[in-house]
Scaffold this motif. Structure first.
Motif, PDB file in Angstrom:
ATOM      1  N   GLU A  97       0.845  -1.202   0.000  1.00 46.46           N
ATOM      2  CA  GLU A  97       0.000   0.000   0.000  1.00 46.46           C
ATOM      3  C   GLU A  97       0.873   1.242   0.000  1.00 46.46           C
ATOM      4  O   GLU A  97       1.896   1.308   0.695  1.00 46.46           O
ATOM      5  CB  GLU A  97      -0.913   0.027   1.233  1.00 46.46           C
ATOM      6  CG  GLU A  97      -1.803   1.264   1.249  1.00 46.46           C
ATOM      7  CD  GLU A  97      -2.663   1.386   2.494  1.00 46.46           C
ATOM      8  OE1 GLU A  97      -2.654   2.488   3.108  1.00 46.46           O
ATOM      9  OE2 GLU A  97      -3.343   0.412   2.852  1.00 46.46           O
ATOM     10  N   ILE A 115      -2.255  -1.509  -3.552  1.00 44.59           N
ATOM     11  CA  ILE A 115      -3.346  -0.617  -3.150  1.00 44.59           C
ATOM     12  C   ILE A 115      -2.837   0.813  -3.065  1.00 44.59           C
ATOM     13  O   ILE A 115      -1.760   1.072  -2.511  1.00 44.59           O
ATOM     14  CB  ILE A 115      -3.914  -1.016  -1.769  1.00 44.59           C
ATOM     15  CG1 ILE A 115      -4.373  -2.474  -1.770  1.00 44.59           C
ATOM     16  CG2 ILE A 115      -5.042  -0.068  -1.348  1.00 44.59           C
ATOM     17  CD1 ILE A 115      -5.563  -2.767  -2.624  1.00 44.59           C
ATOM     18  N   ARG A 117      -3.891   4.356  -1.381  1.00 44.11           N
ATOM     19  CA  ARG A 117      -4.792   5.038  -0.447  1.00 44.11           C
ATOM     20  C   ARG A 117      -4.761   6.527  -0.783  1.00 44.11           C
ATOM     21  O   ARG A 117      -3.692   7.143  -0.833  1.00 44.11           O
ATOM     22  CB  ARG A 117      -4.401   4.813   1.012  1.00 44.11           C
ATOM     23  CG  ARG A 117      -5.492   5.286   1.985  1.00 44.11           C
ATOM     24  CD  ARG A 117      -5.145   4.911   3.424  1.00 44.11           C
ATOM     25  NE  ARG A 117      -4.985   3.488   3.602  1.00 44.11           N
ATOM     26  CZ  ARG A 117      -5.880   2.688   4.177  1.00 44.11           C
ATOM     27  NH1 ARG A 117      -7.026   3.182   4.612  1.00 44.11           N
ATOM     28  NH2 ARG A 117      -5.631   1.401   4.324  1.00 44.11           N
ATOM     29  N   HIS A 119      -4.682   9.885   0.023  1.00 46.84           N
ATOM     30  CA  HIS A 119      -4.423  10.855   1.084  1.00 46.84           C
ATOM     31  C   HIS A 119      -4.499  12.286   0.556  1.00 46.84           C
ATOM     32  O   HIS A 119      -4.451  13.238   1.333  1.00 46.84           O
ATOM     33  CB  HIS A 119      -3.031  10.621   1.690  1.00 46.84           C
ATOM     34  CG  HIS A 119      -2.907   9.356   2.475  1.00 46.84           C
ATOM     35  ND1 HIS A 119      -3.475   9.185   3.719  1.00 46.84           N
ATOM     36  CD2 HIS A 119      -2.262   8.200   2.192  1.00 46.84           C
ATOM     37  CE1 HIS A 119      -3.180   7.981   4.177  1.00 46.84           C
ATOM     38  NE2 HIS A 119      -2.452   7.360   3.280  1.00 46.84           N
ATOM     39  N   PHE A 151      -8.234   0.779  -4.668  1.00 46.29           N
ATOM     40  CA  PHE A 151      -8.052   2.099  -4.067  1.00 46.29           C
ATOM     41  C   PHE A 151      -8.865   2.194  -2.770  1.00 46.29           C
ATOM     42  O   PHE A 151      -9.976   1.661  -2.676  1.00 46.29           O
ATOM     43  CB  PHE A 151      -8.540   3.199  -5.017  1.00 46.29           C
ATOM     44  CG  PHE A 151      -7.826   3.237  -6.337  1.00 46.29           C
ATOM     45  CD1 PHE A 151      -6.760   4.100  -6.540  1.00 46.29           C
ATOM     46  CD2 PHE A 151      -8.223   2.416  -7.383  1.00 46.29           C
ATOM     47  CE1 PHE A 151      -6.110   4.144  -7.767  1.00 46.29           C
ATOM     48  CE2 PHE A 151      -7.577   2.448  -8.603  1.00 46.29           C
ATOM     49  CZ  PHE A 151      -6.515   3.316  -8.805  1.00 46.29           C
ATOM     50  N   ILE A 152      -8.298   2.907  -1.807  1.00 43.26           N
ATOM     51  CA  ILE A 152      -9.027   3.255  -0.584  1.00 43.26           C
ATOM     52  C   ILE A 152      -9.027   4.769  -0.477  1.00 43.26           C
ATOM     53  O   ILE A 152      -7.971   5.404  -0.562  1.00 43.26           O
ATOM     54  CB  ILE A 152      -8.382   2.641   0.672  1.00 43.26           C
ATOM     55  CG1 ILE A 152      -8.437   1.108   0.610  1.00 43.26           C
ATOM     56  CG2 ILE A 152      -9.090   3.136   1.939  1.00 43.26           C
ATOM     57  CD1 ILE A 152      -7.691   0.407   1.726  1.00 43.26           C
ATOM     58  N   VAL A 154     -10.021   8.099   1.901  1.00 41.52           N
ATOM     59  CA  VAL A 154     -10.238   8.386   3.321  1.00 41.52           C
ATOM     60  C   VAL A 154     -11.466   9.265   3.554  1.00 41.52           C
ATOM     61  O   VAL A 154     -11.811   9.549   4.693  1.00 41.52           O
ATOM     62  CB  VAL A 154      -8.986   9.030   3.961  1.00 41.52           C
ATOM     63  CG1 VAL A 154      -7.811   8.070   3.912  1.00 41.52           C
ATOM     64  CG2 VAL A 154      -8.635  10.358   3.278  1.00 41.52           C
ATOM     65  N   LYS A 159     -12.490  10.925  -2.800  1.00 40.35           N
ATOM     66  CA  LYS A 159     -12.826   9.985  -3.872  1.00 40.35           C
ATOM     67  C   LYS A 159     -13.440  10.725  -5.060  1.00 40.35           C
ATOM     68  O   LYS A 159     -13.003  10.567  -6.209  1.00 40.35           O
ATOM     69  CB  LYS A 159     -13.801   8.929  -3.361  1.00 40.35           C
ATOM     70  CG  LYS A 159     -14.291   7.988  -4.449  1.00 40.35           C
ATOM     71  CD  LYS A 159     -15.404   7.076  -3.957  1.00 40.35           C
ATOM     72  CE  LYS A 159     -15.980   6.254  -5.111  1.00 40.35           C
ATOM     73  NZ  LYS A 159     -17.116   5.414  -4.681  1.00 40.35           N
ATOM     74  N   SER A 178      -9.656   7.104   8.183  1.00 38.30           N
ATOM     75  CA  SER A 178      -8.476   6.710   8.946  1.00 38.30           C
ATOM     76  C   SER A 178      -8.843   6.548  10.421  1.00 38.30           C
ATOM     77  O   SER A 178      -9.665   7.287  10.936  1.00 38.30           O
ATOM     78  CB  SER A 178      -7.373   7.764   8.802  1.00 38.30           C
ATOM     79  OG  SER A 178      -6.999   7.915   7.453  1.00 38.30           O
ATOM     80  N   ASN A 374     -10.525  -2.397   6.552  1.00 41.87           N
ATOM     81  CA  ASN A 374      -9.335  -2.454   5.713  1.00 41.87           C
ATOM     82  C   ASN A 374      -8.976  -3.895   5.357  1.00 41.87           C
ATOM     83  O   ASN A 374      -8.694  -4.206   4.196  1.00 41.87           O
ATOM     84  CB  ASN A 374      -8.156  -1.788   6.425  1.00 41.87           C
ATOM     85  CG  ASN A 374      -8.143  -0.283   6.261  1.00 41.87           C
ATOM     86  OD1 ASN A 374      -7.600   0.246   5.304  1.00 41.87           O
ATOM     87  ND2 ASN A 374      -8.761   0.428   7.194  1.00 41.87           N
ATOM     88  N   TYR A 378      -8.686  -5.621   1.726  1.00 39.86           N
ATOM     89  CA  TYR A 378      -7.469  -6.289   1.283  1.00 39.86           C
ATOM     90  C   TYR A 378      -7.797  -7.695   0.783  1.00 39.86           C
ATOM     91  O   TYR A 378      -7.339  -8.126  -0.292  1.00 39.86           O
ATOM     92  CB  TYR A 378      -6.468  -6.397   2.438  1.00 39.86           C
ATOM     93  CG  TYR A 378      -5.809  -5.113   2.868  1.00 39.86           C
ATOM     94  CD1 TYR A 378      -5.701  -4.008   2.028  1.00 39.86           C
ATOM     95  CD2 TYR A 378      -5.233  -5.014   4.146  1.00 39.86           C
ATOM     96  CE1 TYR A 378      -5.071  -2.851   2.431  1.00 39.86           C
ATOM     97  CE2 TYR A 378      -4.606  -3.854   4.564  1.00 39.86           C
ATOM     98  CZ  TYR A 378      -4.524  -2.768   3.719  1.00 39.86           C
ATOM     99  OH  TYR A 378      -3.896  -1.626   4.134  1.00 39.86           O
TER     100      TYR A 378
END
Length: 384
Positions: A97, A115, A117, A119, A151-152, A154, A159, A178, A374, A378
């Protein structure tokens, strides 16, 4: 499961770090605590040598930076790739990640899922800060997104906003806030609240709204002359090397006359000290011009503090105005001042809002719930 985070920001004792560093630290330690293996790989931005350590079960590898004009990016990525291969041979990695740019030059290994994330990447903040997209960073970000398996985000905001500029290429994407370490960020009844104290925490830079907060202080002090503003966080530097704190002191605060005695720069402090500063403040103010999520607001809310947060970006995802906190227009100095004054002048209502804020954080930023989400994501990506 073996998770490897690629980041240069994993915290090192006695050195300042930012929000991503805090996030990786919190996530990695909790993952280890519940039985997973975690490695962290990044360029050493602290001491410029190869370093490795086991930090309460988290394997941290800081790779010596290679600096050759025009080739630094290539050599550093090669070094990170080499370290990842070494780790993978010793103990196979399941998930790698990183943040938005992080996969651009990472050599993918077939058995690993990658992945990103969100931020807040280059495209995201370029628009927010009204500056041009660098073709080089823009190229890296687009390449990185193509290489991701999932993709994650927060926040809903990051997004949606990122999708204006970059494609997720029909890969899985999940919104997962988070986590907040509620064992650290909790009420401190033994710490006395210092009346008329306003507290800011975060990197001291333009996008965090520090300049606007300082410019709001004359109106606050006109009606509440006993108030003091305490600013906690690491300094930021312009491209020419000038300190942002110096800019604020020399170009902004110097024009405030006697009022400048009410504004205090306290520097960066460890998390264990920061939580006490939250607890002792009467009001915590974070008027960010742009955030992807913003950790300081829910941290202070978890301590049971009244928070003034930005109404822009993901602000309304974290704070419901006059229910779990207060929202302000971070571009409007009068609105920032008026919101602070309302908080100082309505203590009964403020206390009730602060109680609601803690309940909200307990329900939405709980470590166990966030970690579970999470791991579920995953596993979903791994099994695709």
């Amino acid at each position: 499961m073996h998770i490897c985070f690629i980041t240069n920001e994993y915290p090192k004792q006695n050195y300042a770090h930012g929000g991503i560093g805090s996030f990786i630290y919190t996530m990695s330690h909790q993952l280890v605590k519940i039985g997973h293996q975690v490695s962290v790989v990044g360029i050493n931005v602290y001491t410029k040598i190869d370093e490795s350590q086991i930090d309460n079960g988290v394997s941290v590898f800081r790779v010596k930076p290679r600096v050759i004009k025009g080739l630094t990016w290539y050599l550093n990525n090669q070094a990170v790739n080499k370290k990842i291969n070494e780790i993978h041979k010793q103990s196979p990695i399941d998930i790698i990640e990183t943040a938005e740019l992080g996969l651009a030059f990472i050599k993918k290994i077939k058995s690993i899922k990658y992945i990103i994330r969100l931020h807040g990447g280059h495209h995201f903040f370029a628009e927010a800060e009204n500056r041009k997209v660098s073709w080089w960073k823009g190229f890296q970000e687009k390449k990185s997104f193509k290489r991701a398996d999932g993709f994650i985000a927060v926040s809903k905001f990051v997004k949606t906003h990122t999708s204006k500029y970059l494609s997720y290429h029909n890969k899985p994407i999940e919104i997962i806030m988070s986590p907040i370490n509620l064992e650290i960020f909790k009420p401190k009844p033994d710490i006395k609240i210092e009346e008329n104290t306003i507290m800011f925490a975060g990197t001291v830079c333009d996008k965090k709204g520090v300049e606007k907060l300082i410019k709001a202080m004359p109106k606050v002090l006109q009606l509440r002359p006993e108030v003091n503003l305490y600013i906690y966080g690491r300094d930021w530097f312009f491209n020419n090397g000038r300190s942002y704190v110096s800019f604020l002191k020399e170009d902004i605060i110097s024009n405030l006359g006697k009022l400048k005695a009410h504004i205090h720069f306290m520097g960066a402090v460890p998390i264990t000290e920061l939580v006490n500063k939250y607890a002792s403040a009467e009001v915590c103010v974070f008027p960010s011009l742009m955030e992807t999520q913003g950790l300081v607001a829910p941290e202070a809310m978890a301590v049971g503090k009244l928070v003034v947060f930005s109404e822009l970006g993901p602000g309304t995802e974290t704070v419901e105005h006059k229910k779990t906190g207060l929202l302000c227009n971070p571009y409007d100095e009068d609105d920032i001042a008026d919101t602070i004054l309302w908080a100082l002048n309505h203590k009964t209502e403020a206390n009730k809002i602060a109680e609601n804020a803690r309940k909200f954080v307990l329900s939405n930023f709980n470590m166990d719930i966030v970690i579970s989400k999470n791991l579920e994501f995953y596993n979903f990506v791994i099994n695709q």
